[in-house]
Motif scaffolding. Sequence first.
Motif, mmCIF file in Angstrom:
data_model
loop_
_atom_site.group_PDB
_atom_site.id
_atom_site.type_symbol
_atom_site.label_atom_id
_atom_site.label_comp_id
_atom_site.label_asym_id
_atom_site.label_seq_id
_atom_site.Cartn_x
_atom_site.Cartn_y
_atom_site.Cartn_z
ATOM 1 N N VAL A 158 0.568 -1.039 0.090
ATOM 2 C CA VAL A 158 0.020 0.102 -0.524
ATOM 3 C C VAL A 158 1.273 1.330 0.129
ATOM 4 O O VAL A 158 0.355 2.131 -0.812
ATOM 5 C CB VAL A 158 -0.863 -0.358 1.331
ATOM 6 C CG1 VAL A 158 -2.182 1.025 1.219
ATOM 7 C CG2 VAL A 158 -1.901 -1.001 0.647
ATOM 8 N N PRO A 159 2.071 1.076 0.484
ATOM 9 C CA PRO A 159 2.858 2.851 0.521
ATOM 10 C C PRO A 159 3.180 2.870 -0.947
ATOM 11 O O PRO A 159 3.683 3.863 -1.035
ATOM 12 C CB PRO A 159 4.358 2.413 1.540
ATOM 13 C CG PRO A 159 3.400 1.067 2.701
ATOM 14 C CD PRO A 159 2.593 0.502 1.783
ATOM 15 N N TYR A 160 3.276 1.489 -1.761
ATOM 16 C CA TYR A 160 4.500 2.358 -2.817
ATOM 17 C C TYR A 160 3.113 1.621 -4.063
ATOM 18 O O TYR A 160 2.947 1.098 -4.601
ATOM 19 C CB TYR A 160 5.498 0.997 -3.064
ATOM 20 C CG TYR A 160 6.220 1.700 -2.157
ATOM 21 C CD1 TYR A 160 7.314 2.259 -2.481
ATOM 22 C CD2 TYR A 160 6.398 0.746 -1.455
ATOM 23 C CE1 TYR A 160 7.874 2.417 -1.042
ATOM 24 C CE2 TYR A 160 7.073 0.751 -0.318
ATOM 25 C CZ TYR A 160 8.250 2.031 -0.237
ATOM 26 O OH TYR A 160 9.409 2.542 0.407
ATOM 27 N N ALA A 161 1.427 2.304 -3.790
ATOM 28 C CA ALA A 161 0.404 1.539 -4.829
ATOM 29 C C ALA A 161 0.319 2.449 -5.892
ATOM 30 O O ALA A 161 0.387 2.198 -6.747
ATOM 31 C CB ALA A 161 -0.579 1.848 -3.921
ATOM 32 N N ASN A 162 1.802 3.910 -5.638
ATOM 33 C CA ASN A 162 1.812 4.619 -7.461
ATOM 34 C C ASN A 162 2.467 3.876 -7.727
ATOM 35 O O ASN A 162 2.653 3.582 -9.186
ATOM 36 C CB ASN A 162 1.585 5.663 -6.715
ATOM 37 C CG ASN A 162 1.121 6.657 -6.034
ATOM 38 O OD1 ASN A 162 0.054 6.256 -5.673
ATOM 39 N ND2 ASN A 162 1.134 7.664 -5.091
ATOM 40 N N ASN A 163 3.400 2.898 -7.592
ATOM 41 C CA ASN A 163 4.129 2.139 -8.040
ATOM 42 C C ASN A 163 4.039 1.395 -9.020
ATOM 43 O O ASN A 163 4.296 1.230 -10.233
ATOM 44 C CB ASN A 163 5.373 2.053 -6.980
ATOM 45 C CG ASN A 163 6.278 3.248 -6.909
ATOM 46 O OD1 ASN A 163 6.481 4.581 -7.375
ATOM 47 N ND2 ASN A 163 7.474 3.483 -6.279
ATOM 48 N N ILE A 164 3.094 0.942 -8.063
ATOM 49 C CA ILE A 164 3.073 -0.861 -8.452
ATOM 50 C C ILE A 164 1.860 -1.210 -9.247
ATOM 51 O O ILE A 164 1.363 -1.744 -10.185
ATOM 52 C CB ILE A 164 2.316 -1.765 -7.057
ATOM 53 C CG1 ILE A 164 4.174 -1.896 -6.106
ATOM 54 C CG2 ILE A 164 1.554 -3.192 -7.512
ATOM 55 C CD1 ILE A 164 3.124 -2.703 -5.100
ATOM 56 N N GLY A 165 0.631 -0.037 -9.000
ATOM 57 C CA GLY A 165 -0.430 0.066 -9.755
ATOM 58 C C GLY A 165 -1.746 -0.633 -9.581
ATOM 59 O O GLY A 165 -2.287 -0.979 -8.235
ATOM 60 N N GLN A 166 -2.395 -0.890 -10.599
ATOM 61 C CA GLN A 166 -3.324 -1.720 -10.756
ATOM 62 C C GLN A 166 -3.348 -3.009 -10.394
ATOM 63 O O GLN A 166 -4.372 -3.928 -9.853
ATOM 64 C CB GLN A 166 -4.807 -1.723 -12.138
ATOM 65 C CG GLN A 166 -5.076 -0.985 -12.444
ATOM 66 C CD GLN A 166 -6.376 -0.261 -11.347
ATOM 67 O OE1 GLN A 166 -6.951 -0.984 -10.715
ATOM 68 N NE2 GLN A 166 -5.887 1.136 -10.754
ATOM 69 N N ALA A 167 -2.346 -3.899 -9.929
ATOM 70 C CA ALA A 167 -1.408 -4.889 -9.637
ATOM 71 C C ALA A 167 -1.745 -5.163 -8.049
ATOM 72 O O ALA A 167 -2.502 -6.150 -7.842
ATOM 73 C CB ALA A 167 -0.046 -5.263 -10.792
ATOM 74 N N LEU A 168 -1.135 -4.017 -7.109
ATOM 75 C CA LEU A 168 -1.635 -4.385 -6.232
ATOM 76 C C LEU A 168 -4.009 -4.206 -5.784
ATOM 77 O O LEU A 168 -3.456 -5.165 -5.026
ATOM 78 C CB LEU A 168 -0.926 -2.894 -5.723
ATOM 79 C CG LEU A 168 -1.499 -2.967 -4.098
ATOM 80 C CD1 LEU A 168 -1.152 -4.214 -3.237
ATOM 81 C CD2 LEU A 168 -0.962 -1.356 -3.904
ATOM 82 N N THR A 169 -4.342 -3.388 -6.132
ATOM 83 C CA THR A 169 -5.498 -3.644 -6.889
ATOM 84 C C THR A 169 -5.819 -5.107 -6.934
ATOM 85 O O THR A 169 -7.523 -5.276 -6.086
ATOM 86 C CB THR A 169 -6.238 -2.042 -7.274
ATOM 87 O OG1 THR A 169 -5.676 -1.036 -7.184
ATOM 88 C CG2 THR A 169 -7.732 -2.545 -6.969
ATOM 89 N N SER A 170 -6.302 -5.291 -7.606
ATOM 90 C CA SER A 170 -6.033 -6.581 -8.197
ATOM 91 C C SER A 170 -6.337 -7.769 -7.380
ATOM 92 O O SER A 170 -6.718 -8.886 -7.105
ATOM 93 C CB SER A 170 -6.243 -7.374 -9.817
ATOM 94 O OG SER A 170 -4.648 -7.240 -9.972
#
Length: 179
Positions: free
Chosen positions: A61-73
């Motif tokens: 979550v702290p790097y959600a901007n770098n990871i993108g939609q992969a984290l959300t899915s």
Amino acid sequence: MRNMPNFGARNMSQPLGIKVCCCRVFTCINFGFVFSRGGLLKLMQLGVATLIEGLLIEFGVPYANNIGQALTSFLATSGHCFTTTGILLLCYCFSDKSYSLIRQSLFETLFNALACFMYFSSASYMGFACIVWLHPQFLIRPGFWAYPAMTAAYYMGFFAGFLHAIDAFLAFKHFRGGR
């Protein structure tokens, strides 16, 4: 003599609860299912989903901007699969009738097949995000723990998909009558 409905009564051959001294406690819980092959498989699915959720929330979550939609899915997949598996486990632990009715329906087979597909696809997407966006940062930033944590999470995602594939196969066998 007419067959009377058992209204949730358990078979007499099945031990009820835990024996403490001269009495039994927790007689409403079906420990026979918890320690069966299906119960242990469900507990493993819950354990792996818990570990995945913990890694994703703590390090992703702290790097959600770098990871993108992969984290959300991946978060959505593990969260939904954890919830449904937990509800099924609770139903099976407290009611023998629920196990026989739900397991022989198509729901259990379809849920586990879909969970397997979702875990494989979201773990693949997370693996792509790790290699493309997190690995370069890991090489240049000391103490960047998001890459190893997300790598462990997507490996566990593949393992969770494999567990759901086994459960889908067993549920399909049960559905077809091959208990």
